[in-house]
Design an enzyme around this catalytic site. Structure first.
Site, PDB file in Angstrom:
ATOM      1  N   TYR A  77      -0.624   7.601  -9.475  1.00 33.82           N
ATOM      2  CA  TYR A  77       0.612   7.314 -10.209  1.00 33.82           C
ATOM      3  C   TYR A  77       1.409   6.195  -9.536  1.00 33.82           C
ATOM      4  O   TYR A  77       2.522   6.413  -9.055  1.00 33.82           O
ATOM      5  CB  TYR A  77       1.454   8.593 -10.370  1.00 33.82           C
ATOM      6  CG  TYR A  77       1.394   9.541  -9.182  1.00 33.82           C
ATOM      7  CD1 TYR A  77       2.266   9.400  -8.105  1.00 33.82           C
ATOM      8  CD2 TYR A  77       0.447  10.559  -9.136  1.00 33.82           C
ATOM      9  CE1 TYR A  77       2.203  10.256  -7.023  1.00 33.82           C
ATOM     10  CE2 TYR A  77       0.379  11.426  -8.045  1.00 33.82           C
ATOM     11  CZ  TYR A  77       1.263  11.267  -6.997  1.00 33.82           C
ATOM     12  OH  TYR A  77       1.201  12.119  -5.924  1.00 33.82           O
ATOM     13  N   ASP A 126     -16.035   7.962  -6.827  1.00 33.88           N
ATOM     14  CA  ASP A 126     -14.921   7.359  -7.569  1.00 33.88           C
ATOM     15  C   ASP A 126     -15.080   7.842  -9.005  1.00 33.88           C
ATOM     16  O   ASP A 126     -15.980   7.395  -9.723  1.00 33.88           O
ATOM     17  CB  ASP A 126     -14.997   5.831  -7.487  1.00 33.88           C
ATOM     18  CG  ASP A 126     -13.844   5.162  -8.227  1.00 33.88           C
ATOM     19  OD1 ASP A 126     -13.220   5.811  -9.102  1.00 33.88           O
ATOM     20  OD2 ASP A 126     -13.565   3.985  -7.941  1.00 33.88           O
ATOM     21  N   TYR A 161       1.114   5.431 -16.665  1.00 31.71           N
ATOM     22  CA  TYR A 161       0.721   6.775 -16.211  1.00 31.71           C
ATOM     23  C   TYR A 161       0.999   7.815 -17.294  1.00 31.71           C
ATOM     24  O   TYR A 161       0.150   8.652 -17.604  1.00 31.71           O
ATOM     25  CB  TYR A 161       1.504   7.090 -14.938  1.00 31.71           C
ATOM     26  CG  TYR A 161       1.312   8.485 -14.387  1.00 31.71           C
ATOM     27  CD1 TYR A 161       0.113   8.860 -13.782  1.00 31.71           C
ATOM     28  CD2 TYR A 161       2.348   9.424 -14.453  1.00 31.71           C
ATOM     29  CE1 TYR A 161      -0.041  10.132 -13.255  1.00 31.71           C
ATOM     30  CE2 TYR A 161       2.197  10.691 -13.925  1.00 31.71           C
ATOM     31  CZ  TYR A 161       0.997  11.042 -13.321  1.00 31.71           C
ATOM     32  OH  TYR A 161       0.839  12.302 -12.804  1.00 31.71           O
ATOM     33  N   VAL A 197       5.675  17.660  -7.691  1.00 30.82           N
ATOM     34  CA  VAL A 197       5.113  18.508  -6.636  1.00 30.82           C
ATOM     35  C   VAL A 197       5.156  17.743  -5.316  1.00 30.82           C
ATOM     36  O   VAL A 197       4.774  16.561  -5.270  1.00 30.82           O
ATOM     37  CB  VAL A 197       3.640  18.859  -6.963  1.00 30.82           C
ATOM     38  CG1 VAL A 197       3.089  19.862  -5.965  1.00 30.82           C
ATOM     39  CG2 VAL A 197       3.514  19.370  -8.392  1.00 30.82           C
ATOM     40  N   ASN A 210      -8.739  16.873 -11.401  1.00 29.42           N
ATOM     41  CA  ASN A 210      -7.428  16.733 -10.756  1.00 29.42           C
ATOM     42  C   ASN A 210      -7.175  15.317 -10.253  1.00 29.42           C
ATOM     43  O   ASN A 210      -6.022  14.895 -10.192  1.00 29.42           O
ATOM     44  CB  ASN A 210      -7.346  17.729  -9.589  1.00 29.42           C
ATOM     45  CG  ASN A 210      -6.247  17.371  -8.614  1.00 29.42           C
ATOM     46  OD1 ASN A 210      -5.072  17.640  -8.864  1.00 29.42           O
ATOM     47  ND2 ASN A 210      -6.594  16.717  -7.508  1.00 29.42           N
ATOM     48  N   PRO A 234       1.832  19.931 -14.087  1.00 32.71           N
ATOM     49  CA  PRO A 234       2.823  20.167 -13.037  1.00 32.71           C
ATOM     50  C   PRO A 234       4.085  19.348 -13.302  1.00 32.71           C
ATOM     51  O   PRO A 234       4.071  18.382 -14.059  1.00 32.71           O
ATOM     52  CB  PRO A 234       2.128  19.646 -11.769  1.00 32.71           C
ATOM     53  CG  PRO A 234       0.723  19.312 -12.152  1.00 32.71           C
ATOM     54  CD  PRO A 234       0.719  19.082 -13.627  1.00 32.71           C
ATOM     55  N   GLY A 293      -3.323  17.296  -1.145  1.00 30.30           N
ATOM     56  CA  GLY A 293      -2.402  17.558  -2.249  1.00 30.30           C
ATOM     57  C   GLY A 293      -2.813  18.713  -3.145  1.00 30.30           C
ATOM     58  O   GLY A 293      -3.316  19.742  -2.689  1.00 30.30           O
TER      59      GLY A 293
HETATM   60  N1  LIG Z   1       2.331  15.381  -7.208  1.00 31.57           N
HETATM   61  C1  LIG Z   1       2.987  15.450  -8.352  1.00 31.57           C
HETATM   62  O1  LIG Z   1       4.227  15.487  -8.395  1.00 31.57           O
HETATM   63  C2  LIG Z   1       2.241  15.487  -9.635  1.00 31.57           C
HETATM   64  C3  LIG Z   1       2.940  15.821 -10.795  1.00 31.57           C
HETATM   65  C4  LIG Z   1       2.265  15.891 -12.003  1.00 31.57           C
HETATM   66  C5  LIG Z   1       0.919  15.622 -12.040  1.00 31.57           C
HETATM   67  N2  LIG Z   1       0.255  15.291 -10.910  1.00 31.57           N
HETATM   68  C6  LIG Z   1      -1.162  15.011 -11.003  1.00 31.57           C
HETATM   69  O2  LIG Z   1      -1.840  15.910 -10.155  1.00 31.57           O
HETATM   70  C7  LIG Z   1      -2.998  15.289  -9.621  1.00 31.57           C
HETATM   71  C8  LIG Z   1      -2.983  15.353  -8.118  1.00 31.57           C
HETATM   72  O3  LIG Z   1      -1.779  14.768  -7.657  1.00 31.57           O
HETATM   73  P1  LIG Z   1      -1.406  14.739  -6.089  1.00 31.57           P
HETATM   74  O4  LIG Z   1       0.052  14.514  -6.001  1.00 31.57           O
HETATM   75  O5  LIG Z   1      -2.032  15.867  -5.383  1.00 31.57           O
HETATM   76  O6  LIG Z   1      -2.110  13.374  -5.686  1.00 31.57           O
HETATM   77  P2  LIG Z   1      -2.576  12.826  -4.271  1.00 31.57           P
HETATM   78  O7  LIG Z   1      -2.393  11.353  -4.325  1.00 31.57           O
HETATM   79  O8  LIG Z   1      -1.956  13.581  -3.158  1.00 31.57           O
HETATM   80  O9  LIG Z   1      -4.118  13.171  -4.334  1.00 31.57           O
HETATM   81  C9  LIG Z   1      -4.913  12.583  -5.313  1.00 31.57           C
HETATM   82  C10 LIG Z   1      -6.334  12.740  -4.925  1.00 31.57           C
HETATM   83  O10 LIG Z   1      -7.129  12.033  -5.899  1.00 31.57           O
HETATM   84  C11 LIG Z   1      -8.068  11.231  -5.205  1.00 31.57           C
HETATM   85  N3  LIG Z   1      -8.417  10.056  -5.972  1.00 31.57           N
HETATM   86  C12 LIG Z   1      -7.637   8.980  -6.255  1.00 31.57           C
HETATM   87  N4  LIG Z   1      -8.342   8.070  -6.937  1.00 31.57           N
HETATM   88  C13 LIG Z   1      -9.604   8.580  -7.072  1.00 31.57           C
HETATM   89  C14 LIG Z   1     -10.791   8.114  -7.666  1.00 31.57           C
HETATM   90  N5  LIG Z   1     -10.836   6.921  -8.268  1.00 31.57           N
HETATM   91  N6  LIG Z   1     -11.881   8.914  -7.635  1.00 31.57           N
HETATM   92  C15 LIG Z   1     -11.831  10.111  -7.032  1.00 31.57           C
HETATM   93  N7  LIG Z   1     -10.750  10.605  -6.455  1.00 31.57           N
HETATM   94  C16 LIG Z   1      -9.647   9.844  -6.458  1.00 31.57           C
HETATM   95  C17 LIG Z   1      -7.376  10.856  -3.896  1.00 31.57           C
HETATM   96  O11 LIG Z   1      -8.330  10.511  -2.918  1.00 31.57           O
HETATM   97  C18 LIG Z   1      -6.618  12.120  -3.555  1.00 31.57           C
HETATM   98  O12 LIG Z   1      -7.414  13.025  -2.813  1.00 31.57           O
HETATM   99  C19 LIG Z   1      -3.026  13.888 -10.201  1.00 31.57           C
HETATM  100  O13 LIG Z   1      -3.788  13.865 -11.371  1.00 31.57           O
HETATM  101  C20 LIG Z   1      -1.563  13.644 -10.536  1.00 31.57           C
HETATM  102  O14 LIG Z   1      -1.416  12.672 -11.532  1.00 31.57           O
HETATM  103  C21 LIG Z   1       0.891  15.217  -9.700  1.00 31.57           C
END
Ligand SMILES: NC(=O)c1ccc[n+]([C@@H]2O[C@H](COP(=O)([O-])OP(=O)(O)OC[C@H]3O[C@@H](n4cnc5c(N)ncnc54)[C@H](O)[C@@H]3O)[C@@H](O)[C@H]2O)c1
Length: 260
Positions: A104, A73, A165, A198, A100, A195, A28
């Site tokens: 959610y 973690d 969240y 995404v 990052n 963001p 991601g």
């Molecule tokens: N995708 C979206 O639409 C979006 C929008 C706004 C904000 N965000 C934020 O962007 C960030 C990344 O989102 P994404 O969509 O790429 O998420 P994703 O779920 O694709 O990836 C999240 C990553 O965080 C890791 N993770 C989860 N829990 C963890 C923990 N306890 N310790 C360490 N790592 C951990 C997962 O292994 C994964 O690699 C997040 O903070 C999310 O809240 C995402």
């Protein structure tokens, strides 16, 4: 909807000599950010949770920089302490910290348990506390640092099934602004990346995917779905010398979904 994509690319050498750490870098958004920072010349700590970050590691190595993979973690203080020890051992420091990792899970407030509330806070904001406690004091000591905390524009708009969240992502902003004031005298900056929606492996699957992309497209000024590549340039810039006078800010990259 549209074939137009983000065609921006690396700025080779922009971050040469820096050490960056990206949490949640196995997939991601975190994966795209780790790769871009590497392509811009930074050595990269790839902090992953359970999933092996093989593709990220391969792309970071292909960029010709040093890398370290560490499973952690980030919601657990001891895990983060172990990460800090491993990073210190390998690189001696972190210059660019990208918090990052996040999660959610959808949950309506009326059925939400306190445990679900706490879990969402643990991964989305306790993690930021632990990571900053571990890495920011060194930045202050060395009088250089870039902290980039990932929040979300969804907290500004409000969104059903995300009270937990959005409360945690709002906390990320309040935390970052106050941190910026405390560390500014040491030339350390702290900013938020927000963001919109995404397309990532997580948003693209499960119940939250149903109709969500279409709903956002209707409300966005730009009529294409955001991808992790759309965020890479903003993070590269925030990490660079070009943004050395930018701190305490929320950089919104959402195709014009939310207007401040
Ligand atoms: N995708 C979206 O639409 C979006 C929008 C706004 C904000 N965000 C934020 O962007 C960030 C990344 O989102 P994404 O969509 O790429 O998420 P994703 O779920 O694709 O990836 C999240 C990553 O965080 C890791 N993770 C989860 N829990 C963890 C923990 N306890 N310790 C360490 N790592 C951990 C997962 O292994 C994964 O690699 C997040 O903070 C999310 O809240 C995402």
């Amino acid at each position: 909807m549209s074939a137009v994509e983000n065609t921006g690319g690396p700025t080779p050498g922009r971050l040469k000599g820096r050490v960056a750490l990206v949490s949640g870098a196995a997939q991601g958004i975190g994966q795209a950010l780790a790769i871009r920072l590497a392509q811009d010349g930074a050595d990269v700590v790839i902090a992953a949770h359970k999933q092996p970050p093989d593709a990220t590691e391969a792309a970071v190595k292909a960029a010709g920089v040093e890398s370290l993979v560490h499973h952690v973690d980030v919601s657990l203080e001891q895990d983060v302490a172990d990460l800090a020890a491993a990073v210190t051992d390998r690189f001696g420091r972190v210059d660019i910290l990208v918090n990052n990792a996040g999660a959610y899970p959808m949950q309506g407030f009326l059925e939400m348990t306190y445990e679900q509330w706490r879990e969402t806070f643990a991964i989305n904001i306790d993690s930021v506390f632990h990571m900053c406690r571990a890495f920011v004091p060194g930045m202050v000591e060395r009088r250089f640092g870039r902290v980039i905390n990932v929040s979300s524009t969804s907290y500004m708009e409000g969104m059903e099934n995300y009270t937990h969240y959005n409360a945690a992502k709002a906390a990320v902003v309040g935390f970052t602004r106050s941190l910026a004031i405390e560390v500014g005298p040491a030339e350390v900056t702290a900013n938020v990346l927000a963001p919109g929606l995404v397309r990532t492996p997580t948003t693209d699957s499960g119940p939250q995917a149903d109709g969500m992309f279409e709903g956002f497209l209707a409300e966005q000024a730009l009529k294409r779905t955001e991808t992790p590549a759309d965020l890479a340039g903003a993070v590269s810039w925030l990490a660079s010398e070009d943004a050395s006078f930018v701190t305490g800010q929320t950089v919104v990259v959402d195709g014009g979904w939310h207007f401040n």
